[in-house]
Structure formats: structure tokens, C-alpha cells
Design an enzyme around this catalytic site. Structure first.
Site, PDB file in Angstrom:
ATOM      1  N   ALA A 230       6.431  28.857  10.718  1.00 22.31           N
ATOM      2  CA  ALA A 230       5.796  29.204   9.444  1.00 22.31           C
ATOM      3  C   ALA A 230       4.916  30.438   9.615  1.00 22.31           C
ATOM      4  O   ALA A 230       4.932  31.358   8.776  1.00 22.31           O
ATOM      5  CB  ALA A 230       4.967  28.031   8.914  1.00 22.31           C
ATOM      6  N   ASP A 231       4.141  30.477  10.687  1.00 27.51           N
ATOM      7  CA  ASP A 231       3.324  31.656  10.979  1.00 27.51           C
ATOM      8  C   ASP A 231       4.194  32.887  11.190  1.00 27.51           C
ATOM      9  O   ASP A 231       3.924  33.965  10.648  1.00 27.51           O
ATOM     10  CB  ASP A 231       2.505  31.424  12.250  1.00 27.51           C
ATOM     11  CG  ASP A 231       1.240  30.621  11.994  1.00 27.51           C
ATOM     12  OD1 ASP A 231       0.576  30.871  10.984  1.00 27.51           O
ATOM     13  OD2 ASP A 231       0.922  29.750  12.811  1.00 27.51           O
ATOM     14  N   LEU A 232       5.227  32.742  12.007  1.00 24.55           N
ATOM     15  CA  LEU A 232       6.068  33.887  12.341  1.00 24.55           C
ATOM     16  C   LEU A 232       6.781  34.439  11.116  1.00 24.55           C
ATOM     17  O   LEU A 232       6.863  35.662  10.917  1.00 24.55           O
ATOM     18  CB  LEU A 232       7.083  33.479  13.414  1.00 24.55           C
ATOM     19  CG  LEU A 232       6.483  33.116  14.771  1.00 24.55           C
ATOM     20  CD1 LEU A 232       7.536  32.489  15.673  1.00 24.55           C
ATOM     21  CD2 LEU A 232       5.871  34.336  15.436  1.00 24.55           C
TER      22      LEU A 232
ATOM     23  N   ASP B 159       0.273  26.088  10.973  1.00 22.62           N
ATOM     24  CA  ASP B 159       1.731  26.144  11.017  1.00 22.62           C
ATOM     25  C   ASP B 159       2.406  24.801  10.776  1.00 22.62           C
ATOM     26  O   ASP B 159       3.258  24.678   9.897  1.00 22.62           O
ATOM     27  CB  ASP B 159       2.176  26.709  12.367  1.00 22.62           C
ATOM     28  CG  ASP B 159       3.678  26.712  12.511  1.00 22.62           C
ATOM     29  OD1 ASP B 159       4.321  27.638  11.989  1.00 22.62           O
ATOM     30  OD2 ASP B 159       4.222  25.765  13.131  1.00 22.62           O
TER      31      ASP B 159
ATOM     32  N   GLY C 105       4.444  36.335   8.879  1.00 23.83           N
ATOM     33  CA  GLY C 105       4.222  37.659   9.439  1.00 23.83           C
ATOM     34  C   GLY C 105       5.394  38.592   9.217  1.00 23.83           C
ATOM     35  O   GLY C 105       5.218  39.774   8.884  1.00 23.83           O
TER      36      GLY C 105
END
Length: 393
Positions: free
Chosen positions: A179-181, A151, A184
Site C-alpha cells: 500500500a505504501d509502495l 500499510d 508512492g
């Protein structure tokens, strides 16, 4: 296809296989589970998802297995089965699951699934209706497509850290793994579009996104400042780069945020606080003289305690708010009224309060939520279910 979820939800007739770990993929799969899909999380034997070990903080009541709060944050409304995909027996169970699934989520590094015998072509051969969500760090192809994605690295490489912080010498990451969220969230959005298309074509497809794509996808007006106007934006700090005043200001005993988004709002605001200068009548003029405008408002606000200032701003119709800590957010009645805090019964931790899904429906939403699973909690039940619909050879 799975039996419809008795708890309902718009996706109650869908089966999702979650092969992902850490955050981007699990978050996408959880979003689908929040809408009623049956989500079967496939984990490595013994250790499970990497985030089961990410802590502290951990929660471990007497006699119970230790659970990571990180894992609990991104795995509600799922079942867990452990499979060794390098072992023929484990691969055989996954093969059977794929044949019945609507969606498969994976975020392995490029090439790993191929080596395990589950290339995109093989998955589509097993189930032509399957929608596959593949999330990578920087994209599955291109000159840097094989790079591992984490991230904070993606926040930096994707430009977000260059916009966040107090000065150009202080690039700052967002306080959550954004960034991860976002990868997703974009991934779940892409899955729903592909499922809609499947109604017309009868076939699934591969949906691809990445942490890099998520970062660039939210550049918004900062991106067009460069692509259209040729300007390279810098850190925004506490204040909006294109609207003034819009940002964080100091009251006598705390901080208050305001958003004066039009010249009409400025007129009443400026008159009330004694900052109604002719040279600041238009937003463009205020932006050009931003430092002086901010200083004048800070001076005016410093005469008022925060609570009184919030009352005055409300009476003026000036959009305003406080900066709440997370305990204040979750204790706030407005948060609870929106269903943003849910109660579940965890098999080893007991009653838990979890952040809830950010979408509500006037009708047809999920009637109850499932807690994040313990490792392999549903392994035997899933095998029994497979045997009931697809007896092994």
C-alpha cells in the site's frame, strides 16, 4: 531550480524537497531521484526519518553510526538536512528551499503542515510553479480523511487482504508494504503529469493520493467483478480466478508455476501431460471444474523433478517459472543484467549493494547513484548552496 545533475537523468534539472517519512512519500521522492532529480530530504533533528529506527536488521560497522536496512531501502539518490520546522530558523531555511524547488513531497497527517505555517496556499504563494505531492492514509477529505494510514491497515481496509490468502478465514497481507509502495508510485506518476502540465500553464498544483487510493487502483479485474458483474471476489489462493490452469503446482521435489493463458496453449500442454479431456477444451469449462483440473495436473507434475519439468514446459512453450527466495533473485544473472542491483559507496558503511531502480533508458539515464544519506550529512552544504544563489537578508 537546481543546477542540472552532473550524473544526468531525464529529471536532472529538477529540485525536489522531501518532507516525508516512513515509506510512501520517501519512495515517491526516491523514484524522482532515480531519474536524476536533486532530492533534498528534510528530517527532524536528532532522530530523522522514523525508518532510521525501524529494525532489526541494523548495520553498524566498528565506530560507525547504526543504519537501518529499512531506511536504506527507500532513500537512495537523496541529500539530508535536519530542520526543526517549529523553530523560526528551521522554517526560514525551508521557506528558502521552497522558493527554488520544483516539487515538494509530504505525507503529514491532515492539518499538520497548516499548523507549521506551510499550508498548501502558503506553499503556492511562496512558489506558484511548485508541484506539491500530498500522500495521506485514506484521503485528505471525506468522512474518514483524518485517519492515520499504515500499510497493513490499508491493505485490509482497501480489500487486498480479502483477496490474498489460502481461505476466507486466512486473510493475508502482501509480503512487502504494498500500500505504501503503490501510493508512492502513483504519487510520482501524478507529479510527472503535473510537471508536464506546468509547461503549458506556468503554474504548479497539488497532487493528492493515498494508501487507500493505491489499493483500489490495483484491484483491476477483481474490482470490475463487483462493480460490473455484482460478484464479490474472495481469496484467490495459489490460482487465478478467471484462467485455468494458472497458478502454483507441485513437482516431485518442489513447486512450479504455470500460466496456460489460452485454449491453444492448453491443447499442447494437455496432450503432453495426459490431461486432454474433451470437457476441459475451453477455459470457461476448466474454470468451472477448477478443482479437478488442478488435481489432475498436480498428479501429472508429481512424476517429474522440478528441473526436468521446467525443461519440458519450455519445450512446449508453456509459460512457467519457479518460486525463488530473495537470495536466489539477487544472485540470478538475469536480475543483475537488468540493472536491478546497484553498487554505492556509503559514507559510514562503505560499499553497499542495493536493489536498483526498475526503469532503464537506452540513453539519458542516471550514470551513477548516490547512497542513502546519513542524518544531516548535507546540511551545511545545502545552506552554503542556498547562500550562493539566494543570500539571506
Amino acid at each position: 531550480m537546481s543546477q542540472p545533475n552532473p550524473a544526468g537523468g531525464p529529471l536532472a534539472d529538477l529540485l525536489v524537497i522531501d518532507l516525508s517519512r516512513a515509506l510512501a512519500g520517501p519512495h515517491a521522492a526516491m523514484m524522482l531521484g532515480d531519474q536524476g532529480a536533486r532530492v533534498i530530504k528534510v528530517e527532524a533533528p536528532g532522530q530523522g526519518d522514523d525508518t532510521r529506527g525501524w529494525g532489526p536488521p541494523f548495520v553498524q560497522p566498528d565506530g560507525a553510526a547504526r543504519e537501518s536496512t529499512y531506511f536504506l531501502s527507500c532513500n537512495r539518490n537523496k541529500e539530508s538536512i535536519t530542520l526543526d520546522l517549529k523553530d523560526p530558523a528551521g522554517a526560514a531555511v525551508l521557506t528558502r528551499l521552497v522558493r527554488h524547488a520544483d516539487v515538494l513531497v509530504e505525507n503529514f497527517r491532515t492539518g499538520v503542515l497548516d499548523r507549521l505555517g506551510f499550508s498548501m496556499a502558503r506553499l503556492q504563494e511562496l512558489n506558484p510553479r511548485l508541484v506539491i505531492l500530498s500522500i495521506t492514509g485514506f484521503g485528505h477529505d471525506g468522512p474518514e480523511g483524518g485517519r492515520p494510514g499504515y500499510d497493513q491497515i490499508a491493505q485490509g481496509e482497501g480489500g487486498l487482504m480479502s483477496l490474498t490468502g489460502s481461505s476466507p478465514e486466512d486473510p493475508t497481507k502482501v509480503g512487502v508494504p504494498i500500500a505504501d509502495l503503490l501510493a508512492g508510485m502513483y504519487g510520482a506518476y501524478g507529479v510527472l503529469a503535473a510537471l508536464h502540465e506546468r509547461h503549458r500553464t506556468g503554474r504548479g498544483q497539488v497532487v493528492r493520493t493515498s494508501l487507500l487510493a493505491g489499493m483500489i487502483g490495483v484491484h483491476a479485474f477483481q474490482g470490475t467483478r463487483y462493480t460490473v458483474a455484482g460478484e464479490v471476489p474472495g481469496v484467490a489462493g495459489r490460482h487465478h480466478p478467471s484462467i485455468c490452469p494458472y497458478g502454483l503446482f507441485s513437482a516431485a521435489d518442489g513447486m512450479v508455476q504455470i500460466a496456460v493463458g489460452s485454449d491453444r496453449l492448453w491443447q499442447s500442454f494437455a496432450a503432453a501431460f495426459g490431461v486432454d479431456r474433451p470437457e476441459w477444451a475451453r477455459n470457461a469449462d476448466r474454470v468451472a471444474d477448477r478443482d479437478a483440473v488442478i488435481a489432475a495436473i498436480d498428479d501429472a507434475f508429481g512424476r517429474y523433478p522440478r528441473e526436468r519439468l521446467m525443461t519440458i514446459l519450455a519445450e512446449l512453450g508453456t509459460p512457467a517459472g519457479q518460486v525463488r527466495s530473495l537470495d536466489e533473485v539477487y544472485d540470478w544473472e538475469q536480475t543483475r543484467s537488468q540493472g536491478l542491483l546497484i553498487e554505492v559507496e556509503h559514507p559510514s558503511l562503505g560499499a553497499l549493494s542495493l536493489p536498483g531502480p526498475p526503469i532503464r533508458y537506452d540513453s539519458g539515464g542516471l550514470s551513477r547513484h548516490r547512497p542513502p544519506p546519513t542524518l544531516d550529512q548535507h546540511g551545511q552544504a545545502i545552506r552554503d548552496w542556498l547562500d550562493s544563489i539566494d543570500p539571506p537578508d
